[in-house]
Design an enzyme around this catalytic site. Structure first.
Site, PDB file in Angstrom:
ATOM      1  CD  GLU A  48      -2.889   1.290   2.276  1.00 40.76           C
ATOM      2  OE1 GLU A  48      -2.957   0.361   3.097  1.00 40.76           O
ATOM      3  OE2 GLU A  48      -3.731   2.201   2.187  1.00 40.76           O
ATOM      4  CG  ASN A 108      -9.167  -1.982   2.586  1.00 37.05           C
ATOM      5  OD1 ASN A 108      -8.457  -2.926   2.928  1.00 37.05           O
ATOM      6  ND2 ASN A 108      -9.212  -0.844   3.272  1.00 37.05           N
ATOM      7  CD  GLU A 109      -9.484  -1.931   7.240  1.00 33.69           C
ATOM      8  OE1 GLU A 109      -9.458  -0.842   7.800  1.00 33.69           O
ATOM      9  OE2 GLU A 109      -8.742  -2.874   7.590  1.00 33.69           O
ATOM     10  CB  CYS A 162      -7.597   3.202   4.168  1.00 36.34           C
ATOM     11  SG  CYS A 162      -8.248   2.246   5.529  1.00 36.34           S
TER      12      CYS A 162
HETATM   13  O1  AHR Z   1      -2.338  -1.311   6.556  1.00 36.77           O
HETATM   14  C1  AHR Z   1      -2.682  -0.038   6.965  1.00 36.77           C
HETATM   15  C2  AHR Z   1      -4.186   0.211   6.931  1.00 36.77           C
HETATM   16  O2  AHR Z   1      -4.806  -0.608   7.854  1.00 36.77           O
HETATM   17  C3  AHR Z   1      -4.874  -0.112   5.646  1.00 36.77           C
HETATM   18  O3  AHR Z   1      -4.891   0.941   4.778  1.00 36.77           O
HETATM   19  C4  AHR Z   1      -6.263  -0.419   6.062  1.00 36.77           C
HETATM   20  O4  AHR Z   1      -6.872  -1.350   5.219  1.00 36.77           O
HETATM   21  C5  AHR Z   1      -6.130  -0.857   7.488  1.00 36.77           C
HETATM   22  O5  AHR Z   1      -6.973  -0.149   8.296  1.00 36.77           O
END
Ligand code: AHR
Length: 775
Positions: free
Chosen positions: A26, A347-348, A223
Site C-alpha cells: 500500500e 477493503n475492510e 484504505c
Molecule cells: O495497513 C494499513 C491500513 O490498515 C490499511 O490501509 C487499512 O486497510 C487498514 O486499516
C-alpha cells in the site's frame, strides 16, 4: 525435560497450500513515491498543493535562485492532467533550480547512470545544463547540455553518469542566460532499476521483495483504495485504476489518503509488471462505490461505470490483444496476459451500503469471468457485527474469499493460534489480507510465526494471508509497525520480515499429517475468570451515568452505585467483584464534548492480571461498540459492532461477564458477544508440509520459551536434512544501517533429535524425497 516426539505420516497429505503466503503493498509511509517507485525527483511536475499536505506548494522540494524569473504558470499546460509548469525567463544571469529529492537528498552512486528527462517548450533557442551535486554544491557528475528550440511541448532526455557518490545528492537544472523556456515533468531515474524496467522500482527494495518469494501481491491498498470522492476526476478521488496507466505525464496527480502527494507514476501497469517480476500473482483491490470513511456512496443506479472498471481491469490484465483493454496492455509493452486470478472488491468495508453494492459487481464479474476468484471483505476487526456482515454477504453471493484484517497484541495472536481450526471447510475461504502484532521486536515476529503455523495447518479454510503494511520510508512514517523500513540509501528488513521470508520460501504445496507425543500442556497466562475492579472513563465526552448496578448472578448479590459525571479524559473507579458471572447495567447520556468520541466501561481490573478490559461505546469516530483489552504490548479489539453514541439521548447499557464470555446490550438489543480467549504458550508450535516442486519436506518449529526444546524427529524423512534457525533475543529489533540482531544458524541434521533454541523460528528441510502422490 520431557521428550517431544514428532511422527509424520509421510505420504498422507492434507490440504494444499496453493498461494497461501504473499505480500500486501500500500502506498502509505511514502512506500511508492519516495520509496519503491524509483523516481528520484520530488514534485517532478510542479503539482504539489496544500490540499495534499500542509506546507506543500507548486515548487515544493525545489530551490530556485531567482524565483521571480521562474514562475508557475498554467497558461499553456502540458495537458489537462498536468496543469502547472515552470515558465522561465532566465535574464542576464540565468537561473539555477535544484531538486532535493526525498529524505536528506538523492542517493547518487559512483559510476551509476541516471536517466534525466524533461518536457520543455521554447520559442527561441534556450539552453539547459543538468548535473548532480552534493549539499555543499560540489558537482558529482559531468554536465549534460540540452538545447531547446521547439515552441510546442517536447520530451528531452539524456543520461548522467555519476563520477562521485553521495547520500545527499541534488539534481541541478541551470537555464542559461537569455533563455525563455517552459519546463515540466523533470525526472531522474536510476537506469539500474529492479529487472531494469523503465519507470520501474528501486532495485534494493524490489530485491527485498523477491527474496521473500511471495505467492501473490495484494495492491494498491488498503484504505488508499476506498477513501476518496466518487468522481474519478477529483484530486481527492478514490483510487481509480484507469487514472494510473499510460504516459506518466498524462496521469493525474492525486492527494494520497495518507496525507501526501501521489504521482500515480507507479500505476496498475507497473504493479502488474512488478508482480510478474516477483513471480507473485497480482491481487488488485478495487473500490466498491462506497467510501466508509466519509459515507460517500454511488447511487445503485449509477454503479455501472464502477462495475465496468472491474470488468475492464480483468480485460486489461488477461484479455486478448484484439480486445479494447488487452490492446492497451499490448501497446504499453506487454502483449502477453498478466494471468490475473484474484480480484478484491472493497477493503475492510463497514456499513450496509457496501454490501448493497457488492452483489452487482459480483454478478457481473462472475457472468463474464467465471474463473476470477472474487474476494469480499469483512471490516477492520476480527469479530462482531461488521465481520459477520461481510461473511454473510460472501456466503450469500458465493464469493471465493473473505478478506479479514486484524492488528493486535502478540497475546491476542497466541490466544488465537487455533482460530481457523473451527472454520468451515466449505464456502468462502478466509483471506487474511492484513495482520500484524503491534511491534517489530523478535517476540512479535515469533508470535506471528506461531500464528502462521495455524494458517498453514488450516490451508483448507485459509486461502491467502499477508502481513501489513509492507514498507515505511523512515522519513515519512504514517503507520507502524511495518515489514521493511528504508531511507534513500539503505533498507532495513525488520525481524518480522525474516519470519515472513521463511514461511514464504519454505511454504510447500501440501500439508502433511503428523502427530506430536509428549508435548507439555500450554502455559496459560490469563486467569480463568475476568473479574475485579470496574469503573468508567471518558474519551473526551461529557457523560452522565445513573442507576449503576452490579448484579452477581452466581451469588444473587446486587450493589448500587451513586450517579457520576465523567468529562474529558477522566476515569473513575467504582467497585470490585470476585464473582465469576456478573452483570453491570447503567443509564448514560452524553451531554457534551467531542461529537466523534464516546466513553468506556472498564472491567476485569485485577491485580494478578497485567491485562485490562474495556467496553468502548462510541469508538472509532463514534461509530462502534467494541470490547477490547490492553496489555503492555498494546490493545486488541476482540469484538466490534457498528453503533453511534447519540447526543443528549439517554440509553440503557448492560454488560454480562461469565468467566471469559462477554456480552453487551444497548437499549435491550444485544450488541457484542465474544469469548476473550486466554493467552496460552505451548512449548513448541509445529507444522509439516511437502513441496512438490523441490521434492522436500519442510518442518516448521517455533519456540517462544526461555528453554531449549528437544524434538525427536522421524529420521526416515529428516535424516541428512538441514535445520535453518533464526535465533534472537525477545526484545531485540533491527535498526537501519546496523547489522541484523537475528543469528541465522544452518546445520546438517545427523541425529534423530533436534534441539530447538529458545526464541527461535526454524525450518527443517529434508533431503530430496520422491513421494507417490497418487496414494
Ligand atoms: O495497513 C494499513 C491500513 O490498515 C490499511 O490501509 C487499512 O486497510 C487498514 O486499516
Amino acid at each position: 525435560m520431557t521428550q517431544v516426539k514428532l511422527d509424520v505420516i509421510q505420504d498422507h497429505f492434507g490440504a494444499q497450500l496453493n498461494d497461501l503466503f504473499g505480500i500486501f503493498f500500500e502506498d502509505l509511509n511514502h512506500a511508492a513515491d519516495g520509496g519503491l517507485y524509483a523516481e528520484m525527483i520530488q514534485n517532478r511536475s510542479f503539482e504539489f498543493e496544500p490540499v495534499d499536505h500542509e506546507g506543500y506548494h507548486e515548487t515544493y522540494a525545489w530551490t530556485i535562485n531567482h524565483s521571480d524569473q521562474a514562475v508557475i504558470s498554467t497558461d499553456q499546460p502540458l495537458n489537462s492532467n498536468n496543469l502547472h509548469y515552470l515558465a522561465v525567463d532566465s535574464g542576464e544571469d540565468g537561473i539555477t533550480m535544484t531538486n532535493h529529492g526525498f529524505n536528506q537528498g538523492m542517493f547518487v552512486q559512483k559510476d551509476h547512470t541516471y536517466l534525466f528527462s524533461m518536457f520543455a517548450s521554447a520559442k527561441e533557442k534556450s539552453v539547459v545544463q543538468v548535473f548532480l551535486e552534493n549539499s555543499q554544491h560540489q558537482q558529482l557528475s559531468p554536465t549534460a547540455v540540452i538545447a531547446v528550440n521547439v515552441p510546442g511541448w517536447k520530451r528531452y532526455q539524456t543520461t548522467i553518469k555519476a563520477s562521485q557518490g553521495n547520500a545527499e545528492g541534488r539534481l541541478v537544472v541551470k537555464v542559461l542566460p537569455d533563455s525563455h523556456i517552459n519546463l515540466d515533468m523533470i525526472s531522474l531515474f536510476p537506469t539500474d532499476t529492479f529487472h531494469h524496467r523503465e519507470n520501474g522500482v528501486r532495485r534494493d527494495l524490489g530485491e527485498a521483495l523477491a527474496a521473500m518469494h511471495p505467492k501473490f501481491m495484494r495492491f494498491p491498498g488498503g484504505c488508499l483504495v476506498h477513501d476518496g470522492t466518487l468522481d474519478p476526476d477529483d484530486r481527492g478521488s478514490m483510487y481509480r485504476w484507469k487514472n494510473t496507466i499510460g504516459p506518466i505525464e498524462k496521469r493525474p496527480t492525486r492527494r494520497n489518503k495518507w496525507d501526501y502527494n501521489q504521482t500515480l507514476g507507479l500505476g496498475y501497469y507497473e504493479y502488474f509488471q512488478l508482480a510478474e517480476d516477483l513471480g507473485a500473482k497480482p491481487l488488485p483491490v478495487l473500490p466498491g462505490g462506497y467510501d466508509p470513511h466519509h459515507n460517500r456512496k454511488v447511487p445503485i443506479d449509477q454503479l455501472q461505470p464502477w462495475i465496468d472498471d472491474a470488468l475492464d481491469l480483468i480485460e486489461f490484465a488477461n484479455g486478448d490483444t484484439d480486445t479494447k483493454w488487452g490492446k492497451k496492455r499490448a501497446e504499453l509493452g506487454h502483449p502477453k496476459p498478466f494471468g490475473m486470478e484474484y480480484l478484491a472488491i472493497g477493503n475492510e468495508e463497514v456499513g450496509q451500503a457496501f454490501f448493497d453494492r457488492y452483489p452487482y459487481f459480483h454478478k457481473a464479474i462472475r457472468e463474464r469471468y467465471p474463473n476470477i476468484k472474487l474476494i469480499n471483505t469483512s471490516g477492520p476487526f476480527s469479530s462482531g457485527g461488521e465481520f459477520d456482515r461481510g461473511w454473510r454477504s460472501a456466503r450469500e453471493n458465493g464469493s471465493d474469499f473473505v478478506d479479514e484484517h486484524y492488528y493486535a497484541s502478540p497475546e491476542w495472536f497466541l490466544a488465537n493460534v487455533n482460530r481457523y481450526d473451527s472454520y468451515p471447510t466449505t464456502g468462502p475461504k478466509a483471506f487474511v489480507g492484513e495482520y500484524a502484532t503491534k511491534g517489530n521486536n523478535w517476540y512479535n515476529a515469533l508470535t506471528e510465526a506461531c500464528y502462521m503455523t495455524g494458517l498453514e495447518r488450516n490451508a483448507d479454510k485459509v486461502g491467502l494471508a499477508c502481513y501489513a503494511p509492507l514498507f515505511c520510508n523512515i522519513g515519512y512514517p504514517d503507520w507502524k509497525p511495518d515489514l521493511i523500513y528504508f531511507n534513500q540509501t539503505s533498507v532495513c528488513k525488520s525481524v518480522n520480515y525474516d519470519v515472513q521470508k521463511m514461511f514464504m520460501k519454505y511454504q510447500g504445496t501440501d500439508n502433511v499429517y503428523f502427530k506430536v507425543k509428549g508435548m507439555a500442556a500450554p502455559d496459560v497466562k490469563d486467569p480463568a475468570v475476568i473479574n475485579g475492579g470496574f469503573g468508567f472513563s471518558s474519551d473526551h465526552s461529557v457523560v452522565q451515568l445513573s442507576n449503576i448496578r452490579l448484579t452477581e448472578l452466581d451469588t444473587g448479590v446486587v450493589k448500587k452505585f451513586k450517579n457520576i459525571t465523567i468529562d474529558n479524559e477522566e476515569s473513575q473507579k467504582l467497585g470490585k467483584t470476585s464473582s465469576s458471572h456478573y452483570e453491570i447495567d447503567f443509564n448514560a447520556v452524553k451531554v457534551g464534548g467531542n461529537p466523534t468520541k464516546g466513553f468506556k466501561l472498564n472491567f476485569g481490573d485485577s491485580d494478578s492480571s497485567k491485562s485490562s478490559y474495556s467496553w468502548l461505546m462510541g469508538g472509532t469516530d463514534n461509530g462502534d461498540s467494541m470490547i477490547y483489552n490492553n496489555n503492555a504490548h498494546g490493545g486488541s479489539v476482540w469484538d466490534q459492532h457498528a453503533w453511534h453514541l447519540p447526543n443528549k439521548e439517554a440509553c440503557h447499557f448492560k454488560i454480562e461477564v461469565n468467566r471469559r464470555h462477554v456480552k453487551t446490550w444497548i437499549n435491550q438489543v444485544e450488541f457484542n458477544r465474544i469469548e476473550i480467549l486466554p493467552t496460552k504458550i505451548s512449548p513448541m508450535y509445529l507444522n509439516v508440509t511437502y513441496d512438490r516442486n523441490s521434492h522436500q519436506y519442510y518442518l516448521k518449529v517455533i519456540n517462544i520459551t526461555d528453554d531449549t526444546q528437544q524434538l525427536s524427529i522421524p529420521s526416515a524423512i529428516f535424516k541428512d536434512g538441514t535445520l535453518l534457525s533464526l535465533i534472537g533475543k525477545r526484545l531485540s529489533h533491527n535498526e537501519i544501517d546496523k547489522a541484523s540482531v537475528i543469528t541465522i544458524d544452518k546445520k546438517k541434521v545427523l541425529k534423530k533429535q533436534i534441539e530447538v533454541a529458545p526464541y527461535s523460528a526454524n525450518v527443517l528441510v529434508s533431503r530430496y524425497m520422491d513421494v507417490d502422490l497418487k496414494k
